[in-house]
Scaffold this motif. Structure first.
Motif, mmCIF file in Angstrom:
data_model
loop_
_atom_site.group_PDB
_atom_site.id
_atom_site.type_symbol
_atom_site.label_atom_id
_atom_site.label_comp_id
_atom_site.label_asym_id
_atom_site.label_seq_id
_atom_site.Cartn_x
_atom_site.Cartn_y
_atom_site.Cartn_z
ATOM 1 N N ASN A 109 33.006 49.939 42.454
ATOM 2 C CA ASN A 109 34.281 49.074 42.321
ATOM 3 C C ASN A 109 35.134 49.832 43.299
ATOM 4 O O ASN A 109 35.954 50.141 43.261
ATOM 5 N N SER A 114 38.813 46.373 40.923
ATOM 6 C CA SER A 114 39.064 45.076 40.463
ATOM 7 C C SER A 114 38.907 44.936 39.181
ATOM 8 O O SER A 114 38.056 45.739 38.634
ATOM 9 N N TYR A 118 41.520 49.332 35.854
ATOM 10 C CA TYR A 118 40.271 49.608 36.280
ATOM 11 C C TYR A 118 39.011 50.213 35.992
ATOM 12 O O TYR A 118 39.239 51.340 35.010
ATOM 13 N N SER A 172 39.718 38.982 43.113
ATOM 14 C CA SER A 172 39.088 38.447 42.596
ATOM 15 C C SER A 172 36.490 39.108 43.575
ATOM 16 O O SER A 172 37.211 38.287 44.424
ATOM 17 N N ARG A 173 36.704 39.982 43.084
ATOM 18 C CA ARG A 173 35.385 40.573 43.561
ATOM 19 C C ARG A 173 34.192 39.857 42.610
ATOM 20 O O ARG A 173 33.584 40.152 41.837
ATOM 21 N N ARG A 174 32.613 40.114 42.625
ATOM 22 C CA ARG A 174 31.758 39.632 42.315
ATOM 23 C C ARG A 174 31.100 41.213 41.530
ATOM 24 O O ARG A 174 30.825 42.192 42.631
ATOM 25 N N PRO A 175 30.927 40.877 40.835
ATOM 26 C CA PRO A 175 29.831 42.251 40.121
ATOM 27 C C PRO A 175 28.934 42.594 40.235
ATOM 28 O O PRO A 175 28.492 41.842 40.373
ATOM 29 N N GLN A 194 37.129 42.755 36.997
ATOM 30 C CA GLN A 194 36.693 42.133 36.350
ATOM 31 C C GLN A 194 35.623 41.532 37.164
ATOM 32 O O GLN A 194 34.417 41.709 37.444
ATOM 33 N N ASN A 195 35.871 41.615 38.797
ATOM 34 C CA ASN A 195 34.705 41.309 39.760
ATOM 35 C C ASN A 195 34.816 42.521 40.892
ATOM 36 O O ASN A 195 35.163 42.449 41.713
ATOM 37 N N ARG A 196 34.515 43.113 39.851
ATOM 38 C CA ARG A 196 33.905 45.325 40.959
ATOM 39 C C ARG A 196 33.000 44.545 42.119
ATOM 40 O O ARG A 196 31.684 43.710 42.024
ATOM 41 N N GLN A 197 33.235 44.747 43.003
ATOM 42 C CA GLN A 197 32.166 44.924 44.458
ATOM 43 C C GLN A 197 31.906 46.478 44.851
ATOM 44 O O GLN A 197 32.503 47.257 44.260
ATOM 45 N N THR A 200 35.117 45.864 51.199
ATOM 46 C CA THR A 200 36.811 45.460 50.197
ATOM 47 C C THR A 200 37.385 46.042 50.381
ATOM 48 O O THR A 200 38.146 44.937 50.069
#
Length: 526
Positions: free
Chosen positions: A72, A76, A513, A6-9, A78-81, A118
């Motif tokens: 992205n 991911s 995704y 999981s990553r922070r969007p 939800q937690n896109r970076q 990433t």
């Protein structure tokens, strides 16, 4: 199946697209001043054969530098970076047409650096080569081929080779070496004695490596002007899978050909095949089949063959029609595939093949120059493969159907392709580590539409949409990848080109995704 972290969007700088496209068009206008130096861009169907003697070898070193941005990078849910990707890719292309050596070689390295880590930075190889060397007096030859590229491990995860964070990819290589003798006996019977060695290796430990050896002897007789001809061949193939399987295939087959007229030829097959692919011990099977080939003109070819084999009904259908600016092609085959790369083979790409079929240039070096110039002019990839396939650990039965149409004009190109591939493990009793442990039958479907338009003598815009679907028959496993790309390319100097591409991907599957990415590339050919 792999699981993504999981990553922070984060937000994606859309304004970058406008800036990049504006900058590229400004460079294009500047390059128009140098048009006299470069010369006009022409389509493949408009190029005339030069008077100068044909070249024997064509070598083109190149280097590409690209900068990409993705909203992205870790793919991911939800937690896109956000991610910035920098690539440096040196490469070389060679086409040879010498008396004793004919073939092509294309190799490149991709050094990939992602600013926010990433995924791990890495170096990827890409190789495509195929050729024949005459070793002795037009009697002894050596065929060779090789492929290195990114291959999808599983059919049930994303097949995309463009996305940086796709952990469903493995660098896979296949090399083939085949010396052989050929000649004539008593002036009318041709013979061939061949040995082939091939190895396929992959970086992942989830799939088997494969080594195969084959010995083949063939006799044939087909005299020009006579209606009747025949071929007799015997072969033995030994397969060695790293997961522990060793299998043997023996075959003795005879074919008879009868030409009803110069455009229509009928054929019949009868033979015996013995192998241990379906049973623990060697077992013999009778093979029979019928075929027909129709060539009403130089532009039209229809071939169809149906056979009863040890795995059931097999067939091969090929239909092709080409005019001055268009080509239609349909292929439908059902056969045993021992390695996924066997079906692909070493080629310069299916889109390359469509354009190549329209060229009337007999010299292979000049022909390659023309086709590559047309691909660069339209900013189209040579590899137009729809179904990227997936790695397997044993032999499988696959039916592949593909219909493609290419229309090429002075300023436009339109290509559409539809493909369908159904595969199943040849021996359902064997349980090895691959997708056939999840689904007995796997269906791949895809279609792609590409349109390119030359805006000016040096600048081209193109748009492409691809939809790929994989599903396990009678299971809940399925996924769909839809990709829309829009690009603008221009020639910046005599040997330098630049392009900007915007990509939007939507993937529905185990780990769905969405990704938007922009990529700018500058390529210089020395």
């Amino acid at each position: 199946m792999t699981h993504r972290s999981s990553r922070r969007p984060a937000s994606f700088p859309v304004v970058t697209l406008v800036q990049a496209l504006s900058g590229l068009l400004v460079l294009s206008l500047h390059a128009q001043v140098r048009a006299q130096e470069v010369g006009p861009a022409q389509g493949i169907v408009e190029v005339e054969t030069p008077v100068a003697p044909p070249p024997a070898i064509w070598v083109t070193p190149r280097v590409s530098v690209s900068q990409g941005f993705s909203n992205n990078g870790n793919l991911s849910t939800q937690n896109r970076q956000n991610e910035q990707i920098t690539e440096v890719s040196p490469g070389i292309g060679v086409v040879v047409n010498k008396p004793r050596l004919k073939g092509f070689f294309d190799y490149s390295l991709r050094g990939i650096y992602d600013a926010r880590n990433t995924v791990q930075d890495n170096i990827q190889q890409s190789l495509n080569t195929n050729g024949t060397f005459e070793a002795w007096d037009n009697r002894a030859f050596i065929d060779f081929s090789g492929i290195i590229g990114q291959q999808a491990i599983s059919a049930f995860e994303s097949p995309s080779v463009d996305a940086l964070g796709n952990d469903n990819l493995s660098e896979t290589s296949s090399f083939r070496f085949s010396p052989y003798l050929r000649g004539s006996l008593m002036g009318s019977v041709d013979y061939e004695l061949r040995y082939s060695w091939q190895t396929t290796r992959t970086d992942t430990r989830l799939r088997s490596d494969i080594t195969s050896e084959e010995g083949l002897a063939r006799l044939s007789r087909q005299v020009t002007g006579q209606s009747l001809g025949w071929t007799l061949e015997a072969s033995r193939t030994q397969l060695d899978y790293s997961f522990g399987q060793q299998q043997t295939l023996d075959a003795v087959n005879g074919r008879v050909f009868y030409a009803l007229d110069p455009t229509l030829t009928l054929s019949a097959l009868v033979g015996v095949e013995s192998n241990d692919l379906l049973t623990p011990e060697m077992k013999s099977y009778r093979s029979t089949g019928l075929g027909v080939e129709w060539r009403p003109s130089d532009r039209t070819r229809v071939f169809a063959e149906r056979a009863n084999r040890y795995f059931g009904k097999g067939h091969n259908v090929e239909v092709e029609y080409r005019s001055r600016r268009a080509i239609w092609r349909y292929v439908d085959t059902r056969d045993v595939v021992t390695s996924q790369l066997d079906a692909a083979g070493a080629s310069q790409g299916s889109l390359y093949g469509l354009i190549d079929a329209l060229s009337t240039e007999p010299d292979p070096v000049r022909r390659a120059q023309q086709v590559n110039a047309e691909l660069q002019r339209l900013n189209l990839p040579a590899d137009f493969q729809l179904n990227p396939g997936y790695l397997t650990s044993s032999a499988s039965v696959q039916r592949l159907q593909e219909l493609s149409l290419g229309l090429f004009g002075p300023r436009d190109a339109f290509v559409v392709a539809v493909a369908r591939n159904t595969g199943r493990r040849l021996n359902p009793v064997i349980s090895l580590s691959d997708d056939f442990n999840i689904a007995s039958d796997i269906l791949e479907k895809a279609w792609r539409v590409t349109y390119a338009h030359r805006l000016t003598r040096l600048t081209t815009a193109n748009v492409s949409f691809t939809r790929q679907t994989n599903e396990g028959i009678n299971t809940s496993f399925s996924n769909t990848l839809k990709t829309l790309t829009f690009g603008v390319s221009t020639r910046l100097a005599a040997r330098t080109s630049g392009s900007v591409q915007l990509r939007r991907s939507l993937y529905s599957g185990t780990f769905p995704y969405k990704e938007t990415a922009i990529l700018g590339v500058v390529t210089h050919r020395f």
